[in-house]
Each structure stands twice: as C-alpha cells, then as structure tokens.
Design an enzyme around this catalytic site. Sequence first.
Site, PDB file in Angstrom:
ATOM      1  N   GLU A  46       0.602  -1.190   0.242  1.00 44.65           N
ATOM      2  CA  GLU A  46       0.088  -0.153   0.096  1.00 44.65           C
ATOM      3  C   GLU A  46       0.814   1.375  -0.052  1.00 44.65           C
ATOM      4  OE1 GLU A  46      -3.716   1.711   2.495  1.00 44.65           O
ATOM      5  OE2 GLU A  46      -2.272   0.527   3.636  1.00 44.65           O
ATOM      6  N   LYS A 118      -9.605   1.803  -2.726  1.00 46.94           N
ATOM      7  CA  LYS A 118      -9.807   1.131  -1.275  1.00 46.94           C
ATOM      8  C   LYS A 118     -11.223   1.697  -0.859  1.00 46.94           C
ATOM      9  CE  LYS A 118      -7.385   1.182   3.318  1.00 46.94           C
ATOM     10  NZ  LYS A 118      -6.431   1.785   4.059  1.00 46.94           N
ATOM     11  N   CYS A 158      -5.316  -3.420   2.485  1.00 51.23           N
ATOM     12  CA  CYS A 158      -5.248  -3.147   3.945  1.00 51.23           C
ATOM     13  C   CYS A 158      -6.357  -3.474   4.668  1.00 51.23           C
ATOM     14  CB  CYS A 158      -4.411  -1.991   4.187  1.00 51.23           C
ATOM     15  SG  CYS A 158      -3.417  -1.777   5.799  1.00 51.23           S
TER      16      CYS A 158
END
Length: 292
Positions: A46, A118, A158
């Site tokens: 990330e 995300k 994540c």
Amino acid sequence: MDTETTFIAAMIQMRAGLLPEPNLDQGARLIREAAAQGASFVQTPEVSNMMQTDRIALFEQLRSEDDDRSLAGYRDLARELKIHLNIGSLALQITPEKAVNRSFLIGPSGDILARYDKIHMFDIDLGGESYRESANYQPGETAVITDLPWGRLGMTICYDVRFPALYRALAEAGASFLTVPSAFTKKTGEAHWHTLLRARAIENGCFVFAAAQAGLHENNRETFGHSLIVDPWGTVLAEGGGTEPGIVLATIDPAKVATARKTVPSLQHGRRFSFADHKSASDHLHLVRGSA
C-alpha cells in the site's frame, strides 16, 4: 486461462519515505530482483509512492493518475520485465481536496488491466496513535475482480481485510487470488495480521497475496512488515523477514484452489437467513411489569 500452470509470485516489502522518487527507486530495484528470480506476478505494498500523513505535504506531492511519475515508471518496468505487476496502491489526487488510495494491475504490455480504490477507510484510535484516512482520501465504492493468466484476481487494500463480506463476494465471483497490499501498524499487525490473512484464505479457498510496508518510516510511523503469501488451506507459503525491506517468493499452484474448495465446500454451502431479535429475559420482565 490455464489454471493448472504454476507460477512464482513475489511480494515486495518496502519502507517508503516521504518523497515519491526515492520510493520508486527502492521499489524498482526490488521488483527487478524478484523478476530475476523468476517471478511473473509481483506485488508492492500500500502507498508505494509515499508514506505521508501530513496533509499539506501530501497534497504538495500528489499528482493525478495521468501525471504520476511512479505509475508511469512502474508501467515501463512491467513492460520491460514482461511481468504482471500489482502496484499495491498509490496515493493520487482526484480533486483539489481529496486523494484516492488506488491499486493497479499492470500487464506485461505495460497496460493498466484493472484499478481498485480502497473501500474501507482506516479511521481509528489505538491509544497514542490516531488515524483518519477519510480526512484526505475518498473511499471507493466498487469491488474489482480481474483476470490473470492463472485465474481470477480479487483486489483489496489493507484495512479492507477486516470486512470479510468483500472477500466472500470476490470469491463467489470467481476469484482464486486475493490481494491485500498493506501498511499495517505495528500494534495491529502484532495482534491480527497473520490471523486475518489466514482467515480470508481459509474461508474463501483462495491464495492471499499481502505485500507490506515495514519498519520505522521518515514520518515516524511504524509498520509491521511480515509480507505474506498464504495458500487456500491457510498455510503460510512465504513470509517477509520482520521489518527489513526485501522480497518474498513462493511457487503458486492454482490447482490448490479447487482442492481446498472440494475438501471444504463452504462457498457452496452458504445460505440466506432471516434474523430474529429476541428480548432478553430481564427486558421481557421489565416490559411485563411496565404494562401492569
């Protein structure tokens, strides 16, 4: 797609700093090393372009997707090395006030095959550590699945790993591989990293690829490292050495997906259900007395 052919996957473990150019140099060097060892699928962590939490400094360095030098450099590298390159994510500007945390799958031609923004923002307080990702970043709204030569790839980033419904949806849509490029904090990583990643692999019968940021960064943020490759049975095939930058490689046999799902066919056994909210005995007693 030939889902019976094995391939080598590599996770790039980085310690990104504040500026994109040195981070691109770091990432490119490790990607070249991975390709030299036979990797045909490579993933970076990330925010591979910069680990920056200060809003003013972040927006000074942000570029749009079309103008981002890191993305251009990684596209050239994928083309040169003839690999599938999953850039775990880049911080990119989409409006004057907001960035996006965007993952890319780049093909051996250098073309962008898929993008994923995300969905889940990391807004938490850890007791001494506070994070408000949503203050600078706009969350995504779309789950993304795409094709590799060896099977389908579901893309996440994540903090998404704490929301299992996303992974189940990707698996039900045909994903054999799940990406979880990360910048996990040291505290949450020590407690949950291995458990969450192995759980996502086991419950969906998928390989999980999780390249990680690692160590003490220039902005004093400390990330957990321990990049992982997990197979569909939950076995850790490869793990990064603590918090040092480097590469983690494993040979991936896509046939393991079908084997795991045949052995424990939970994807086939899911059922819709209704929900009943029964009052506790004490609540019921209170209601009875109140009506007297």
